[in-house]
Structure formats: C-alpha cells, structure tokens
Design a protein around this motif. Structure first.
Motif, PDB file in Angstrom:
ATOM      1  N   UNK A  96      15.724  14.547 -18.294  1.00  0.00           N
ATOM      2  CA  UNK A  96      15.375  15.874 -17.804  1.00  0.00           C
ATOM      3  C   UNK A  96      15.015  15.877 -16.315  1.00  0.00           C
ATOM      4  N   UNK A  97      14.372  14.818 -15.843  1.00  0.00           N
ATOM      5  CA  UNK A  97      13.891  14.847 -14.460  1.00  0.00           C
ATOM      6  C   UNK A  97      15.016  14.711 -13.435  1.00  0.00           C
ATOM      7  N   UNK A  98      16.203  14.389 -13.873  1.00  0.00           N
ATOM      8  CA  UNK A  98      17.346  14.352 -12.963  1.00  0.00           C
ATOM      9  C   UNK A  98      17.889  15.758 -12.708  1.00  0.00           C
ATOM     10  N   UNK A 136      12.859  20.445 -12.792  1.00  0.00           N
ATOM     11  CA  UNK A 136      11.720  20.096 -11.942  1.00  0.00           C
ATOM     12  C   UNK A 136      11.140  21.350 -11.299  1.00  0.00           C
ATOM     13  N   UNK A 137      12.003  22.244 -10.823  1.00  0.00           N
ATOM     14  CA  UNK A 137      11.534  23.488 -10.206  1.00  0.00           C
ATOM     15  C   UNK A 137      10.784  24.330 -11.234  1.00  0.00           C
ATOM     16  N   UNK A 173       5.707  26.441 -13.540  1.00  0.00           N
ATOM     17  CA  UNK A 173       4.759  26.512 -14.648  1.00  0.00           C
ATOM     18  C   UNK A 173       3.382  25.998 -14.231  1.00  0.00           C
ATOM     19  N   UNK A 174       3.373  24.891 -13.495  1.00  0.00           N
ATOM     20  CA  UNK A 174       2.113  24.315 -13.028  1.00  0.00           C
ATOM     21  C   UNK A 174       1.393  25.288 -12.097  1.00  0.00           C
ATOM     22  N   UNK A 189       1.768  15.536 -17.304  1.00  0.00           N
ATOM     23  CA  UNK A 189       2.412  14.276 -17.687  1.00  0.00           C
ATOM     24  C   UNK A 189       3.858  14.227 -17.202  1.00  0.00           C
ATOM     25  N   UNK A 190       4.565  15.332 -17.357  1.00  0.00           N
ATOM     26  CA  UNK A 190       5.961  15.381 -16.911  1.00  0.00           C
ATOM     27  C   UNK A 190       6.054  15.239 -15.402  1.00  0.00           C
ATOM     28  N   UNK A 191       5.183  15.937 -14.681  1.00  0.00           N
ATOM     29  CA  UNK A 191       5.200  15.829 -13.218  1.00  0.00           C
ATOM     30  C   UNK A 191       4.814  14.425 -12.764  1.00  0.00           C
ATOM     31  N   UNK A 192       3.869  13.815 -13.455  1.00  0.00           N
ATOM     32  CA  UNK A 192       3.480  12.438 -13.135  1.00  0.00           C
ATOM     33  C   UNK A 192       4.644  11.478 -13.360  1.00  0.00           C
ATOM     34  N   UNK A 193       5.369  11.650 -14.457  1.00  0.00           N
ATOM     35  CA  UNK A 193       6.526  10.800 -14.728  1.00  0.00           C
ATOM     36  C   UNK A 193       7.556  10.941 -13.610  1.00  0.00           C
ATOM     37  N   UNK A 194       7.820  12.169 -13.198  1.00  0.00           N
ATOM     38  CA  UNK A 194       8.801  12.407 -12.123  1.00  0.00           C
ATOM     39  C   UNK A 194       8.344  11.744 -10.832  1.00  0.00           C
ATOM     40  N   UNK A 195       7.055  11.884 -10.512  1.00  0.00           N
ATOM     41  CA  UNK A 195       6.530  11.279  -9.287  1.00  0.00           C
ATOM     42  C   UNK A 195       6.587   9.755  -9.353  1.00  0.00           C
TER      43      UNK A 195
END
Length: 181
Positions: free
Chosen positions: A27-29, A34-35, A40-41, A86-92
């Motif tokens: 998903x992060x690709x 990501x946007x 949402x955040x 968690x999702x944003x942390x994984x992407x970072x």
C-alpha cells in the motif's frame, strides 16, 4: 505445555504482523494511499484539538488521555488514530531504510546512484525475515534443557514404578519437588 502454547500464540501473532507488514508495503508504494493517510491524520488532529477545547467529559478525556492510555482498557478509545500512526510510521521507516544512511555522524544518506536498495524493495518482507530469525531464537530450546527434561521425566517414571503407582505418594513427591525447586 505452557511453553508450547506460548510459542504457538507468539507464532500466530507474528504471522498476523507479517501479513500486516506485507499489506502495508504494497500500500505504501501507492502515492494516493499515502496522501489519503496524511489527510486522515490531519482531520483526526483537527477533531482532537476541537474536543480538547470543549468543556465536559470529552474535553477532559482528551486532556487526560495521554496519562491514562497505558491501561489496556483505555487504549481501545484511540485505535483508529493509532492505526493511522502505525501506517505512517511504517512508511517513514521504509523511506529511511531505503536511504541507507551512514552509521557515522552526521548520518548523511547514501547517494542515489550508490544505493543497493531500489524503490521496489519489499521492506515488509525484510521485516518478516528479521522477525522470523528472532522467533527462531525464542523458540529454540538448548540441548541441555532437553537432556534435563528427559532426566526429570525418567526420574519421575522410575519413582512411579518404585511406589507401584500409588498416587498419594506421587503427590507428595510432586510437593517435595515443588518446595525443593
């Protein structure tokens, strides 16, 4: 028996985590994903700020939440926001890992032409392999442990035969072993 059950529970959790990492890596690709996460955040933070400024129980909860969220029963209230985090942390983390920073200060990223990691690198798979290696060390039981377990079992079997199957005496043997250990 308890050890085996604990290992099975840990393996099940690791498998669930593995699936989550693989899904996140796919998903992060996707830039739109990501946007959408960032939107949402941002919306969640705006809502939280509005609730913080309110009077009453909602505003009080928002101000006290950081101090009481270590309690498991209180953590359910923030699962949506934590999922986004968690999702944003994984992407970072994926992005940082791909930069291949120097291990020496000032930790500059490697030049793009010299990087061994490509944009299609499967970070979720890499994390899964690392988790698998750690799980193998957790599950591994040394030879000496197996030998002591076999010796203990054999000793109890011999004691059972010696007392001719008398369960009362075997119970007292168990109690004695429990106090001795």
């Amino acid at each position: 028996l308890v050890f085996v059950i604990q290992v099975l529970v840990d393996v099940r959790k690791a498998d669930k985590t593995n699936e989550e990492w693989m899904e996140l890596d796919r998903a992060c690709r996707d830039k739109d994903f990501v946007v959408e996460l960032l939107n949402q955040k941002s919306n969640d933070e705006k809502e939280r700020q509005q609730r913080r400024n309110e009077w009453g129980l909602t505003g009080l909860w928002e101000r006290l939440a950081p101090y009481v969220l270590f309690l498991p029963q209180m953590r359910r209230a923030t699962t949506r926001s934590e999922s986004i985090d968690d999702k944003l942390l994984f992407i970072a983390l994926r992005k940082e890992f791909a930069l291949e920073r120097s291990v020496e200060p000032p930790f500059r990223p490697t030049e793009a032409s010299k990087r061994s990691i490509t944009d299609d690198f499967n970070f979720g798979r890499y994390l899964s392999l690392c988790l698998g290696r750690k799980m193998a060390h957790v599950v591994e039981v040394d030879t000496i442990t197996w030998a002591l377990l076999a010796l203990f079992g054999t000793t109890l079997f011999v004691a059972f035969i010696a007392v001719k199957g008398n369960l009362l005496i075997m119970s007292w043997i168990w109690v004695a072993i429990g106090y001795a250990v």
